[in-house]
Design a protein around this motif. Structure first.
Motif, PDB file in Angstrom:
ATOM      1  N   GLN A 141       0.835  -1.200   0.000  1.00 39.21           N
ATOM      2  CA  GLN A 141       0.000   0.000   0.000  1.00 39.21           C
ATOM      3  C   GLN A 141       0.873   1.255   0.000  1.00 39.21           C
ATOM      4  OE1 GLN A 141      -3.212  -0.468  -0.460  1.00 39.21           O
ATOM      5  NE2 GLN A 141      -2.956  -2.686  -0.240  1.00 39.21           N
ATOM      6  N   ASP A 142       0.222   2.410  -0.138  1.00 42.80           N
ATOM      7  CA  ASP A 142       0.947   3.679  -0.121  1.00 42.80           C
ATOM      8  C   ASP A 142       1.635   3.886   1.226  1.00 42.80           C
ATOM      9  OD1 ASP A 142       0.091   4.296  -2.673  1.00 42.80           O
ATOM     10  OD2 ASP A 142      -1.692   5.371  -1.975  1.00 42.80           O
ATOM     11  N   SER A 181      -7.035   5.589  -0.286  1.00 41.98           N
ATOM     12  CA  SER A 181      -7.354   4.568  -1.286  1.00 41.98           C
ATOM     13  C   SER A 181      -6.674   3.272  -0.870  1.00 41.98           C
ATOM     14  CB  SER A 181      -6.891   5.001  -2.683  1.00 41.98           C
ATOM     15  OG  SER A 181      -5.490   5.213  -2.690  1.00 41.98           O
ATOM     16  N   ARG A 206      -5.294  -0.438  -2.581  1.00 43.44           N
ATOM     17  CA  ARG A 206      -5.108  -1.428  -3.641  1.00 43.44           C
ATOM     18  C   ARG A 206      -5.344  -2.823  -3.064  1.00 43.44           C
ATOM     19  NH1 ARG A 206      -1.043   2.328  -4.601  1.00 43.44           N
ATOM     20  NH2 ARG A 206       0.484   1.169  -3.375  1.00 43.44           N
ATOM     21  N   LYS A 207      -5.165  -3.835  -3.897  1.00 43.43           N
ATOM     22  CA  LYS A 207      -5.345  -5.204  -3.434  1.00 43.43           C
ATOM     23  C   LYS A 207      -4.471  -5.426  -2.204  1.00 43.43           C
ATOM     24  CE  LYS A 207      -5.504  -9.958  -5.158  1.00 43.43           C
ATOM     25  NZ  LYS A 207      -5.286 -10.841  -6.338  1.00 43.43           N
ATOM     26  N   THR A 263     -14.580  -3.590  -8.076  1.00 40.52           N
ATOM     27  CA  THR A 263     -13.797  -3.700  -6.844  1.00 40.52           C
ATOM     28  C   THR A 263     -14.488  -4.671  -5.892  1.00 40.52           C
ATOM     29  OG1 THR A 263     -12.928  -1.453  -7.015  1.00 40.52           O
ATOM     30  CG2 THR A 263     -12.893  -2.464  -4.842  1.00 40.52           C
ATOM     31  N   VAL A 268      -9.142  -5.421   0.256  1.00 44.80           N
ATOM     32  CA  VAL A 268      -9.513  -5.430  -1.157  1.00 44.80           C
ATOM     33  C   VAL A 268      -9.026  -6.737  -1.776  1.00 44.80           C
ATOM     34  CG1 VAL A 268      -9.162  -4.329  -3.397  1.00 44.80           C
ATOM     35  CG2 VAL A 268      -9.494  -2.920  -1.354  1.00 44.80           C
ATOM     36  N   GLU A 322     -10.064  -7.725  -5.171  1.00 46.63           N
ATOM     37  CA  GLU A 322      -9.860  -7.460  -6.595  1.00 46.63           C
ATOM     38  C   GLU A 322     -10.109  -5.983  -6.858  1.00 46.63           C
ATOM     39  OE1 GLU A 322      -8.710  -9.502  -8.803  1.00 46.63           O
ATOM     40  OE2 GLU A 322      -8.836 -11.375  -7.654  1.00 46.63           O
ATOM     41  N   GLY A 323      -9.349  -5.407  -7.803  1.00 44.86           N
ATOM     42  CA  GLY A 323      -9.547  -4.008  -8.152  1.00 44.86           C
ATOM     43  C   GLY A 323      -8.906  -3.078  -7.132  1.00 44.86           C
ATOM     44  N   GLU A 324      -9.475  -1.886  -7.007  1.00 42.40           N
ATOM     45  CA  GLU A 324      -8.937  -0.875  -6.098  1.00 42.40           C
ATOM     46  C   GLU A 324     -10.074  -0.088  -5.473  1.00 42.40           C
ATOM     47  OE1 GLU A 324      -5.855   2.975  -6.120  1.00 42.40           O
ATOM     48  OE2 GLU A 324      -6.008   1.635  -7.856  1.00 42.40           O
TER      49      GLU A 324
END
Length: 269
Positions: free
Chosen positions: A152-153, A171, A173-174, A201, A249, A251-253
């Motif tokens: 992740q970020d 946000s 991500r997976k 998502t 998550v 799948e997707g974002e």
């Protein structure tokens, strides 16, 4: 409508129960919550029973102003829940005002061991409590811990504090992110997102309760459907109060969003 929903469910009239429950939800207010609770219990409409009970918990001064026409065991369930958003002395005074021979015995089962309050944004409310306490202790780590999963970020300390208190969007991500409430617990009701989550998502929300802190409980799963912004998402409730939340998550974002947790927040008196 509760009775109609129960009959429709029994005879598998699939479209009718959700419509009936939607109409009951729209009409559900504290002054009728006990009546709905009793009917939902009688006809075994579990989802409506839980929502009516939550309404009583959130607004006991209005819901219990007059003695409810409920079976003794249901009344005891309410008074002994420990989740009513009021003080013990105030509730005992209300019960005594009902009159009747059993008022003393009912008052004796009242159990409100902590400070309870209903909120549609648990993390933001905890941030408010921290500010009210003159920012005693670090908010991140002491009041709320945030654990960001791999991939992740990277967050600065200020960004992490905003995520911990739901003051800013993030946000995902997976992968996953966790929130841990060290000195509070939540009687969980559901979740909100401030941004529409697309059907592409797929995500789930797991929680851990006080009853079994070692086991994750699946509270919500998106199942490939679009979730409109600010749409309340009911959840599968664990047995006890919740202290751990894990948003994952699959799948997707997950687009930039706030993550609102709704329920009764319980903090030490």
């Amino acid at each position: 409508m509760v009775e109609v929903a129960a009959i429709a469910d029994k005879y598998q009239v699939e479209a009718l129960p959700p419509l009936c429950l939607h109409l009951v939800r729209k009409a559900l207010k504290p002054d009728v919550a006990c009546e709905v609770f009793g009917l939902a219990d009688r006809f075994h409409v579990a989802e409506m029973r839980a929502e009516a009970l939550d309404c009583i918990f959130a607004k006991p001064a209005e819901a219990l102003k007059e003695r409810p026409a409920l079976r003794p065991e249901l009344l005891e369930e309410i008074l002994g829940s420990g989740l009513l958003c009021t003080k013990t002395d105030a509730l005992k005074k209300t019960v005594q005002s009902w009159g009747g021979k059993d008022c003393d015995s009912l008052a004796s089962i009242i159990n409100i061991p902590a400070n309870n309050e209903y909120t549609d944004d648990v993390l933001d409310r905890l941030m408010g409590k921290w500010r009210d306490a003159d920012r005693k202790g670090a908010f991140v780590g002491y009041w709320v811990a945030v654990i960001v999963g791999p991939g992740q970020d990277k967050y600065t300390a200020d960004q992490l504090e905003r995520v911990a208190g739901n003051q800013g969007k993030f946000s995902l991500r997976k992968g996953w992110m966790q929130w841990v409430l060290h000195h509070a617990s939540v009687h969980l009701q559901g979740f909100w997102f401030s941004t529409t989550v697309p059907a592409s998502t797929s995500f789930r929300i797991n929680v851990k309760s006080d009853e079994d802190g070692a086991t994750w409980h699946l509270a919500y799963e998106s199942r490939g459907k679009e979730i409109e912004d600010y749409t309340f998402q009911t959840c599968s409730r664990p047995l006890g109060l919740v202290k751990h939340f894990k948003l994952e998550v699959l799948e997707g974002e997950l687009p930039e969003t706030h993550f609102d947790i709704e329920g009764i927040l319980q903090t030490p008196i």
